[in-house]
Write a protein that holds these residues in place. Structure first.
Motif, PDB file in Angstrom:
ATOM      1  N   GLN A  87       8.104 -34.349  30.253  1.00  0.00           N
ATOM      2  CA  GLN A  87       7.942 -33.325  29.508  1.00  0.00           C
ATOM      3  C   GLN A  87       6.230 -33.018  28.966  1.00  0.00           C
ATOM      4  OE1 GLN A  87      10.599 -34.542  26.185  1.00  0.00           O
ATOM      5  NE2 GLN A  87      12.012 -33.649  26.855  1.00  0.00           N
ATOM      6  N   ALA A  88       5.642 -32.770  30.116  1.00  0.00           N
ATOM      7  CA  ALA A  88       4.181 -32.857  30.046  1.00  0.00           C
ATOM      8  C   ALA A  88       3.788 -31.297  30.270  1.00  0.00           C
ATOM      9  CB  ALA A  88       3.366 -33.478  31.049  1.00  0.00           C
ATOM     10  N   VAL A  89       4.516 -30.276  30.161  1.00  0.00           N
ATOM     11  CA  VAL A  89       4.306 -29.048  30.434  1.00  0.00           C
ATOM     12  C   VAL A  89       5.383 -28.127  29.553  1.00  0.00           C
ATOM     13  CG1 VAL A  89       3.291 -28.855  32.750  1.00  0.00           C
ATOM     14  CG2 VAL A  89       5.761 -28.469  32.480  1.00  0.00           C
ATOM     15  N   PHE A  90       4.938 -26.939  29.229  1.00  0.00           N
ATOM     16  CA  PHE A  90       5.970 -26.128  28.260  1.00  0.00           C
ATOM     17  C   PHE A  90       6.876 -25.215  29.161  1.00  0.00           C
ATOM     18  CE2 PHE A  90       2.416 -27.311  25.311  1.00  0.00           C
ATOM     19  CZ  PHE A  90       3.255 -27.646  24.337  1.00  0.00           C
ATOM     20  N   GLY A  91       7.998 -25.695  29.729  1.00  0.00           N
ATOM     21  CA  GLY A  91       8.709 -25.082  30.389  1.00  0.00           C
ATOM     22  C   GLY A  91       9.105 -23.730  30.209  1.00  0.00           C
ATOM     23  N   SER A  92       9.203 -23.320  28.865  1.00  0.00           N
ATOM     24  CA  SER A  92       9.309 -21.643  28.737  1.00  0.00           C
ATOM     25  C   SER A  92       8.225 -20.844  29.079  1.00  0.00           C
ATOM     26  CB  SER A  92      10.021 -21.743  27.558  1.00  0.00           C
ATOM     27  OG  SER A  92       8.909 -21.974  26.341  1.00  0.00           O
ATOM     28  N   LEU A  93       7.109 -21.498  28.941  1.00  0.00           N
ATOM     29  CA  LEU A  93       5.865 -20.707  29.263  1.00  0.00           C
ATOM     30  C   LEU A  93       5.509 -20.536  30.719  1.00  0.00           C
ATOM     31  CD1 LEU A  93       3.574 -22.082  26.427  1.00  0.00           C
ATOM     32  CD2 LEU A  93       5.014 -20.233  26.187  1.00  0.00           C
ATOM     33  N   THR A  94       4.824 -19.274  31.227  1.00  0.00           N
ATOM     34  CA  THR A  94       4.291 -19.261  32.256  1.00  0.00           C
ATOM     35  C   THR A  94       3.328 -20.559  32.721  1.00  0.00           C
ATOM     36  OG1 THR A  94       2.586 -17.719  31.746  1.00  0.00           O
ATOM     37  CG2 THR A  94       4.949 -16.832  32.377  1.00  0.00           C
ATOM     38  N   VAL A  95       2.947 -20.526  34.033  1.00  0.00           N
ATOM     39  CA  VAL A  95       1.810 -21.482  34.243  1.00  0.00           C
ATOM     40  C   VAL A  95       0.409 -20.840  33.732  1.00  0.00           C
ATOM     41  CG1 VAL A  95       0.347 -22.006  36.320  1.00  0.00           C
ATOM     42  CG2 VAL A  95       2.665 -22.017  36.734  1.00  0.00           C
ATOM     43  N   ARG A  96       0.261 -19.615  33.876  1.00  0.00           N
ATOM     44  CA  ARG A  96      -1.006 -18.878  33.236  1.00  0.00           C
ATOM     45  C   ARG A  96      -1.064 -19.337  31.597  1.00  0.00           C
ATOM     46  NH1 ARG A  96      -4.119 -15.011  34.867  1.00  0.00           N
ATOM     47  NH2 ARG A  96      -2.677 -14.148  36.462  1.00  0.00           N
ATOM     48  N   GLU A  97       0.182 -19.058  30.945  1.00  0.00           N
ATOM     49  CA  GLU A  97       0.195 -19.736  29.775  1.00  0.00           C
ATOM     50  C   GLU A  97      -0.215 -20.999  29.185  1.00  0.00           C
ATOM     51  OE1 GLU A  97       3.094 -16.014  28.077  1.00  0.00           O
ATOM     52  OE2 GLU A  97       4.056 -17.866  28.905  1.00  0.00           O
ATOM     53  N   ASN A  98       0.337 -21.931  29.951  1.00  0.00           N
ATOM     54  CA  ASN A  98       0.186 -23.533  29.935  1.00  0.00           C
ATOM     55  C   ASN A  98      -1.280 -23.691  30.205  1.00  0.00           C
ATOM     56  OD1 ASN A  98       2.415 -25.683  29.972  1.00  0.00           O
ATOM     57  ND2 ASN A  98       3.528 -23.641  30.849  1.00  0.00           N
ATOM     58  N   LEU A  99      -1.833 -22.914  31.261  1.00  0.00           N
ATOM     59  CA  LEU A  99      -3.143 -23.288  31.499  1.00  0.00           C
ATOM     60  C   LEU A  99      -4.086 -22.815  30.112  1.00  0.00           C
ATOM     61  CD1 LEU A  99      -3.579 -22.368  35.149  1.00  0.00           C
ATOM     62  CD2 LEU A  99      -3.621 -24.608  34.135  1.00  0.00           C
ATOM     63  N   LEU A 135       0.336 -29.103  37.329  1.00  0.00           N
ATOM     64  CA  LEU A 135       0.115 -28.066  36.161  1.00  0.00           C
ATOM     65  C   LEU A 135      -0.440 -29.012  34.867  1.00  0.00           C
ATOM     66  CD1 LEU A 135      -0.114 -25.340  34.715  1.00  0.00           C
ATOM     67  CD2 LEU A 135       2.385 -25.772  34.458  1.00  0.00           C
ATOM     68  N   ALA A 136       0.337 -30.165  34.555  1.00  0.00           N
ATOM     69  CA  ALA A 136      -0.110 -31.068  33.709  1.00  0.00           C
ATOM     70  C   ALA A 136      -1.277 -31.699  33.716  1.00  0.00           C
ATOM     71  CB  ALA A 136       0.951 -32.056  33.306  1.00  0.00           C
ATOM     72  N   VAL A 137      -1.613 -32.281  34.862  1.00  0.00           N
ATOM     73  CA  VAL A 137      -3.027 -32.769  35.246  1.00  0.00           C
ATOM     74  C   VAL A 137      -4.250 -31.817  35.288  1.00  0.00           C
ATOM     75  CG1 VAL A 137      -4.429 -34.054  36.879  1.00  0.00           C
ATOM     76  CG2 VAL A 137      -1.962 -34.930  36.363  1.00  0.00           C
ATOM     77  N   SER A 138      -3.916 -30.507  35.709  1.00  0.00           N
ATOM     78  CA  SER A 138      -4.883 -29.443  35.743  1.00  0.00           C
ATOM     79  C   SER A 138      -5.342 -29.070  34.268  1.00  0.00           C
ATOM     80  CB  SER A 138      -4.615 -28.101  36.475  1.00  0.00           C
ATOM     81  OG  SER A 138      -3.286 -27.688  35.693  1.00  0.00           O
ATOM     82  N   ARG A 139      -4.351 -29.115  33.310  1.00  0.00           N
ATOM     83  CA  ARG A 139      -4.584 -28.865  31.837  1.00  0.00           C
ATOM     84  C   ARG A 139      -5.359 -29.761  31.324  1.00  0.00           C
ATOM     85  NH1 ARG A 139       0.705 -28.581  28.925  1.00  0.00           N
ATOM     86  NH2 ARG A 139      -0.593 -28.423  27.156  1.00  0.00           N
ATOM     87  N   ALA A 140      -5.361 -31.220  31.581  1.00  0.00           N
ATOM     88  CA  ALA A 140      -6.259 -32.248  31.202  1.00  0.00           C
ATOM     89  C   ALA A 140      -7.451 -32.161  31.806  1.00  0.00           C
ATOM     90  CB  ALA A 140      -5.572 -33.680  31.516  1.00  0.00           C
ATOM     91  N   LEU A 141      -7.589 -31.650  33.103  1.00  0.00           N
ATOM     92  CA  LEU A 141      -9.084 -31.460  33.491  1.00  0.00           C
ATOM     93  C   LEU A 141     -10.033 -30.728  33.036  1.00  0.00           C
ATOM     94  CD1 LEU A 141      -7.865 -31.655  37.469  1.00  0.00           C
ATOM     95  CD2 LEU A 141      -9.159 -33.607  35.996  1.00  0.00           C
ATOM     96  N   THR A 142      -9.152 -29.700  32.438  1.00  0.00           N
ATOM     97  CA  THR A 142     -10.095 -28.434  32.127  1.00  0.00           C
ATOM     98  C   THR A 142     -10.047 -28.290  30.497  1.00  0.00           C
ATOM     99  OG1 THR A 142      -8.031 -27.069  31.949  1.00  0.00           O
ATOM    100  CG2 THR A 142      -9.122 -26.830  34.054  1.00  0.00           C
ATOM    101  N   ALA A 143      -9.567 -29.467  29.734  1.00  0.00           N
ATOM    102  CA  ALA A 143      -9.584 -29.400  28.318  1.00  0.00           C
ATOM    103  C   ALA A 143     -10.908 -29.847  27.741  1.00  0.00           C
ATOM    104  CB  ALA A 143      -8.706 -30.551  27.962  1.00  0.00           C
TER     105      ALA A 143
END
Length: 221
Positions: A87-99, A135-143
């Motif tokens: 559960q490391a991403v928000f499934g109801s959101l798009t990839v763009r919205e997650n990023l 997707l989850a790791v990419s968010r961590a990389l850009t945070a």
């Protein structure tokens, strides 16, 4: 330099104690690897650092300050990013919205993982397990976090994407802690501090290069 540590940390789940006085420290910029089979306490150690499980004893210290009583959301505000195994991403959101939750500009994430570009308008919950992990790791990389904690970062990824993921994590200007069952082959030759946990206790602490020496811990098999 940033340093996060557990000092004689104990964590209980009901009547069971998952960590038995664990002491470890992770410094950054740099990479720390927590090794251990399922049930060893490696995931609990990450969660204790992040504040998502309370300690029943001991302390969490961040840059010399005791943050044991600081809630997880406040640790996140101070620059800590946790990527859980599930559960490391928000499934109801798009990839763009997650990023966008990590950075208003997705360019850095897309440069790191071009495979996300055609998926930008897809809902994250429709992605494969490996794609969700990317997707989850990419968010961590850009945070732009000061501390990045990742539980099994490459689960479900292809070998080439997994190798790239470890290279990206190792290059972050942050204190990076990853939890794995075995020492990742992609990290061989890279500087890293390693802790191995068994049954809630640290049984090995040293440099990654010591794993290949006679008498070094072989890690879980």
């Amino acid at each position: 330099m940033t340093v996060v540590s557990l000092r004689r940390a104990r964590v209980r789940y009901g009547p069971l104690e998952a960590l038995h006085g664990v002491t470890l420290a992770a410094a950054g910029p740099g990479l720390t690897v927590l090794l251990g089979r399922n049930g060893s306490g490696r995931t609990t150690a990450l969660r204790a650092l992040a504040g998502t499980v309370p300690l029943s004893g001991g302390a969490v210290v961040w840059d010399g300050v005791d943050v044991t009583g600081v809630p997880a959301y406040e640790r996140a505000r101070r620059g800590l990013c946790l990527v859980p195994e599930r559960q490391a991403v928000f499934g109801s959101l798009t990839v763009r919205e997650n990023l966008a939750l990590a950075s208003p500009d997705p360019a850095a994430a897309l440069d790191a993982y071009p495979l996300l570009r055609p998926l930008l308008e897809r809902r994250a919950g429709t992605l494969s397990g490996g794609e969700q992990r990317v997707l989850a790791v990419s968010r961590a990389l850009t945070a732009r976090a000061r501390v990045v904690l990742v539980d099994e970062p490459v689960q479900g990824m292809s070998p080439s994407v997994a190798a790239r993921t470890y290279a990206l994590l190792a290059s972050l200007d942050a204190c990076v802690v990853v939890a794995e069952q075995r020492f990742p082959p992609a990290l061989r030759g890279r500087p890293a501090v390693v802790y191995e946990l068994r049954r809630g206790a640290v049984v090995f602490a040293g440099e990654a290069g010591e794993l290949d020496r006679p008498g070094g811990s072989p890690g879980p098999s």
